[in-house]
Write an enzyme that holds these catalytic residues in place. Structure first.
Site, mmCIF file in Angstrom:
data_model
loop_
_atom_site.group_PDB
_atom_site.id
_atom_site.type_symbol
_atom_site.label_atom_id
_atom_site.label_comp_id
_atom_site.label_asym_id
_atom_site.label_seq_id
_atom_site.Cartn_x
_atom_site.Cartn_y
_atom_site.Cartn_z
ATOM 1 C CB CYS A 85 15.968 -5.436 -6.196
ATOM 2 S SG CYS A 85 17.176 -6.332 -5.250
ATOM 3 C CD GLU A 86 10.678 -2.764 -8.279
ATOM 4 O OE1 GLU A 86 10.527 -1.568 -8.606
ATOM 5 O OE2 GLU A 86 10.564 -3.706 -9.060
ATOM 6 N NE ARG A 101 -4.078 -0.006 1.535
ATOM 7 C CZ ARG A 101 -4.172 1.198 2.042
ATOM 8 N NH1 ARG A 101 -3.427 1.531 3.081
ATOM 9 N NH2 ARG A 101 -4.998 2.075 1.536
ATOM 10 C CE1 TYR A 114 -4.032 1.657 -4.560
ATOM 11 C CE2 TYR A 114 -3.569 0.599 -2.468
ATOM 12 C CZ TYR A 114 -4.109 0.556 -3.732
ATOM 13 O OH TYR A 114 -4.733 -0.581 -4.167
HETATM 14 N N1 LLP Z 1 -17.574 -3.704 -3.059
HETATM 15 C C1 LLP Z 1 -16.941 -3.584 -4.242
HETATM 16 C C2 LLP Z 1 -17.705 -3.813 -5.475
HETATM 17 C C3 LLP Z 1 -15.584 -3.261 -4.277
HETATM 18 O O1 LLP Z 1 -14.965 -3.134 -5.451
HETATM 19 C C4 LLP Z 1 -14.877 -3.055 -3.071
HETATM 20 C C5 LLP Z 1 -13.449 -2.720 -3.073
HETATM 21 C C6 LLP Z 1 -15.580 -3.202 -1.858
HETATM 22 C C7 LLP Z 1 -16.926 -3.522 -1.891
HETATM 23 C C8 LLP Z 1 -14.935 -3.015 -0.505
HETATM 24 O O2 LLP Z 1 -14.401 -1.747 -0.342
HETATM 25 P P1 LLP Z 1 -13.869 -1.302 1.094
HETATM 26 O O3 LLP Z 1 -15.053 -1.301 2.029
HETATM 27 O O4 LLP Z 1 -12.859 -2.289 1.541
HETATM 28 O O5 LLP Z 1 -13.283 0.013 0.864
HETATM 29 N N2 LLP Z 1 -6.480 -1.960 -2.726
HETATM 30 C C9 LLP Z 1 -7.067 -0.701 -2.272
HETATM 31 C C10 LLP Z 1 -8.554 -0.801 -2.113
HETATM 32 C C11 LLP Z 1 -9.275 -1.285 -3.354
HETATM 33 C C12 LLP Z 1 -10.755 -1.473 -3.141
HETATM 34 C C13 LLP Z 1 -11.349 -2.278 -4.247
HETATM 35 N N3 LLP Z 1 -12.746 -2.505 -4.143
HETATM 36 C C14 LLP Z 1 -6.370 -0.270 -0.996
HETATM 37 O O6 LLP Z 1 -5.424 -0.920 -0.573
HETATM 38 O O7 LLP Z 1 -6.700 0.769 -0.424
#
Ligand code: LLP
Length: 418
Positions: free
Chosen positions: A342-343, A312, A316
């Site tokens: 190695c990045e 993360r 991000y």
């Molecule tokens: N529903 C759908 C259709 C989604 O695409 C997602 C997340 C969620 C629910 C759940 O979202 P949450 O409540 O966890 O925010 N990798 C990124 C986050 C990507 C979220 C993708 N979709 C990070 O590390 O912040």
């Protein structure tokens, strides 16, 4: 908020000393609190008690079958996005009738598997997908339930990679095009419209973008119900944000207070799909300091976990708190906390003030319960970390540390190279 705290100088998860976990399992290791996970689920359940609702935990945030199982036992449904996640859900004992399947690129095989297992509904993202679901359901002589994912064109005010509800995004359909999809459902023999869905982004700390979206969804749902009277569910997705450092996110109660009046107006049953809100602060990544490298321009604390374990910050620019697992009186240094990969992007923190760790000491990366292990990889041929779940004063490995043999499993040298 979570069950990680110092007991005198030692960092604990529930009643377990984190040092003990690292001593017996090694590092890097993910440590999850069962209590935090389930408490977060219950918070939502209470907050939504004024309406008929289902909380579908978003499996992509934390996909270990023990995590899924813990939530399923509380009554959770699941939001999945692949055949692999469906397999995990079933392995964890989930009720398929509480599973919603999202994603823009479902394959024919995934659709067939989900129909055979009897999931609640697919979230349809395009006309092409609807046609395929209808065809597959027809070949299985059954009817598949669907919701259409709406892109309400609202800015959730979050990181650009975490926005999904703006017009330019690949996700969902604009309301004007969505009507056609509901009409098409009526003309197809093997699909039935059961819901309307939206998911506008992730790590959203304010209820306002949900309210803005729902203000559009209420009149939309009225028209949709006229086209498809069988529509029962309004799924408002996930995305509710958490505290990583100094955020002050809306609580589950704040969200509920803001959105429930609008949900009630639709007369539909509510589905929410939180991932991070439930799992994010229920996990930490414990790493060991290997070296402290001082150069004329910078100090680096090099640890044994890397971006392959937790991406993360690299992906991000996310900021996670990092704390010593045993608190000692130490000078404070300003350092980059980096991994062995190695990045140059392999960092957990930059220019961070921390008590100077000594080689061999443990650090805990906080807020590592969501989108951390589930996004980990074997880059640099690094075996993935172990995962441990704490329950009161006990802990258990819920995923073994990978071995070198695991790294090459499934690989082979072709005959012509033998
Ligand atoms: N529903 C759908 C259709 C989604 O695409 C997602 C997340 C969620 C629910 C759940 O979202 P949450 O409540 O966890 O925010 N990798 C990124 C986050 C990507 C979220 C993708 N979709 C990070 O590390 O912040």
């Amino acid at each position: 908020m979570h069950d990680f705290y110092y007991k005198s100088r030692r960092f604990c998860c529930e009643s377990v000393d984190v040092t003990e976990v690292a001593r017996s399992i090694g590092t890097p290791v993910y440590v999850y609190s069962h209590k935090t996970l389930t408490d977060h689920y219950k918070k939502w359940d209470r907050a939504l008690s004024g309406v008929e609702h289902m909380i579908c935990f978003s499996v992509k945030s934390s996909s270990n079958i023990a995590v899924i199982r813990a939530l399923v036992r509380c009554g959770a449904g699941l939001d999945i996005v692949s055949g692999g996640e469906l397999f995990r859900a079933l392995t964890a004992g989930a009720d398929p009738a509480k599973v919603v399947f999202a994603g823009v690129g479902k394959t024919e095989e995934e659709i067939a598997l989900a129909i055979k297992e009897g999931i609640l509904m697919f979230t349809v993202e395009s006309m092409g997908e609807l046609e395929l679901i209808n065809k597959v359901a027809g070949s299985l002589s059954t009817e598949a339930r669907i919701a259409v994912r709406i892109n309400p064109d609202v800015d959730p005010g979050t990181h650009k990679y975490l926005k999904t509800g703006k017009k330019q995004s690949k996700f969902g359909l604009e309301m004007e095009n969505a009507y056609e999809v509901y009409e098409a459902v009526n003309a197809m023999p093997n699909v039935a419209a059961k819901g309307i869905q939206m998911h506008i982004g992730s790590q959203i700390t304010d209820a306002a973008p949900y309210v803005e979206s729902l203000e559009k969804m209420v009149p939309f749902s009225e028209r949709v119900k006229k086209i498809c009277p069988g529509v029962e569910y309004l799924d408002i997705g996930g995305g509710m944000g958490i505290v990583y450092t100094n955020e002050t996110p809306a609580t589950a109660d704040d969200f509920a207070k803001a959105v429930l009046p609008l949900v009630k107006e639709t007369g539909l049953k509510l589905i929410v799909e939180p991932g991070r809100f439930i799992a994010g602060n229920a996990g930490i990544l414990v790493v060991k300091a290997l070296y402290v490298k001082r150069t004329p321009s910078k100090t680096f604390v090099i640890v044994d976990g890397g971006m392959n374990d937790l991406i993360r910050p690299a992906l991000y620019g996310a900021r996670h708190e990092i704390v010593p697992v045993v608190r000692e009186e130490r000078e404070t240094i300003t350092a980059d906390i980096v991994g062995p990969v190695c990045e140059s992007g392999d960092f957990f923190a930059r220019e961070r003030e921390i008590p100077a760790p000594r080689s061999g000491e443990l650090l805990a990366i906080m807020g590592a319960g969501a989108y951390c292990f589930s996004m980990s990889s074997n880059y640099n041929s690094r075996p993935r970390a172990a995962e441990v779940m704490v329950h009161g004063g006990e802990f258990e490995v819920v995923r073994k540390r990978e071995t070198y043999e695991d790294l090459v499993r499934g690989e082979s040298v072709p005959d012509f190279l033998l």
